[in-house]
Design a protein around this motif. Structure first.
Motif: not given
Length: 258
Positions: A20-44
């Protein structure tokens, strides 16, 4: 129930935590994380904070902060074909993370290349300066029309970067000069143009002053001048008023004819 290191529950807990540890995401102010699932765009994720997502997601960081780009000095030709050195200062930021991540290969390199291309095109659209002696009287020039050129540059860059989801906040010329091989010649030309313009104003003012002097002498009947004396007076006054050196006065102790 006591759980020891050798307990199956303890081992299972460690395995679950590691999974489960790799699933934790830290997003700093004015930053973003783009999420992909097996090559498919999921969201940001754009809101700053601490999140947990599926460990199978591939995460890519994209900054949403405003960035500065100071281009290199490019050697290009202006509208009249004169070689000039020009650079631009660009302030930009990412507004569409999907386009920035997937529409272009490297959006930062894309900004640099497209900005250079836009500057080259802009320089070819306008002359460096006006040259009235050759009949070039453009309303907009690179040197004098700073606001108009900045608006045109910003529009040109924005059109090129829109496909990468990038917003241009400001674009302006950071450096502008003639190329080294013609810089001295153009400097002399500008000096000559300035001297001619100054002489034109001096002559125009001198003619007005001579005309006023003759008119006032005639109205007040101070002296009666015939055409020959008027011509001599005009000649002397024009020499005094148009000379770039101080005139040396000569006192006439005789009559007007000597």
């Amino acid at each position: 129930m006591l759980i020891t290191k050798d307990s199956p529950i303890y081992v299972l807990g460690i395995i679950i935590a590691v999974a489960l540890f790799p699933g934790f995401v830290l997003v700093n102010p004015n930053s973003s994380k783009v999420l992909l699932l097996f090559g498919k765009y999921v969201g940001t994720i754009k809101e700053n904070g601490f999140y947990w997502v599926l460990p199978f997601y591939t995460k890519k960081s994209i900054s949403l902060r405003a960035s500065n780009f100071d281009s290199e000095r490019l050697k290009v030709n202006d509208k009249l074909g004169n070689p000039i050195m020009i650079s631009t200062i660009l302030v930009w930021r990412v507004t569409d993370t999907f386009m920035a991540a997937f529409e272009v290969d490297d959006y930062k390199n894309f900004v640099r290349v497209q900005t250079d291309a836009a500057v080259r095109k802009l320089a070819s659209m306008y002359p460096y300066d006006n040259f009235a002696d050759e009949g070039h009287t453009e309303d907009i020039t690179l040197r004098s029309s700073v606001n108009e050129v900045s608006v045109a540059l910003e529009k040109e860059v924005q059109e090129r970067l829109s496909m990468a989801g990038i917003e241009v906040l400001e674009a302006r010329i950071g450096y502008l000069a003639y190329a080294q091989e013609i810089a001295n010649a153009m400097l002399k030309r500008q000096q000559a143009t300035a001297i001619v313009a100054a002489r034109h104003k001096i002559v125009e003012g001198a003619v007005s002053m001579v005309e006023m002097a003759i008119d006032q002498l005639g109205k007040k009947n101070i002296v009666d001048l015939d055409d020959e004396r008027k011509a001599a007076m005009v000649s002397n006054l024009m020499v005094v008023l148009c000379s770039d050196k101080d005139a040396s006065p000569v006192v006439n102790a005789g009559t007007l004819n000597h």
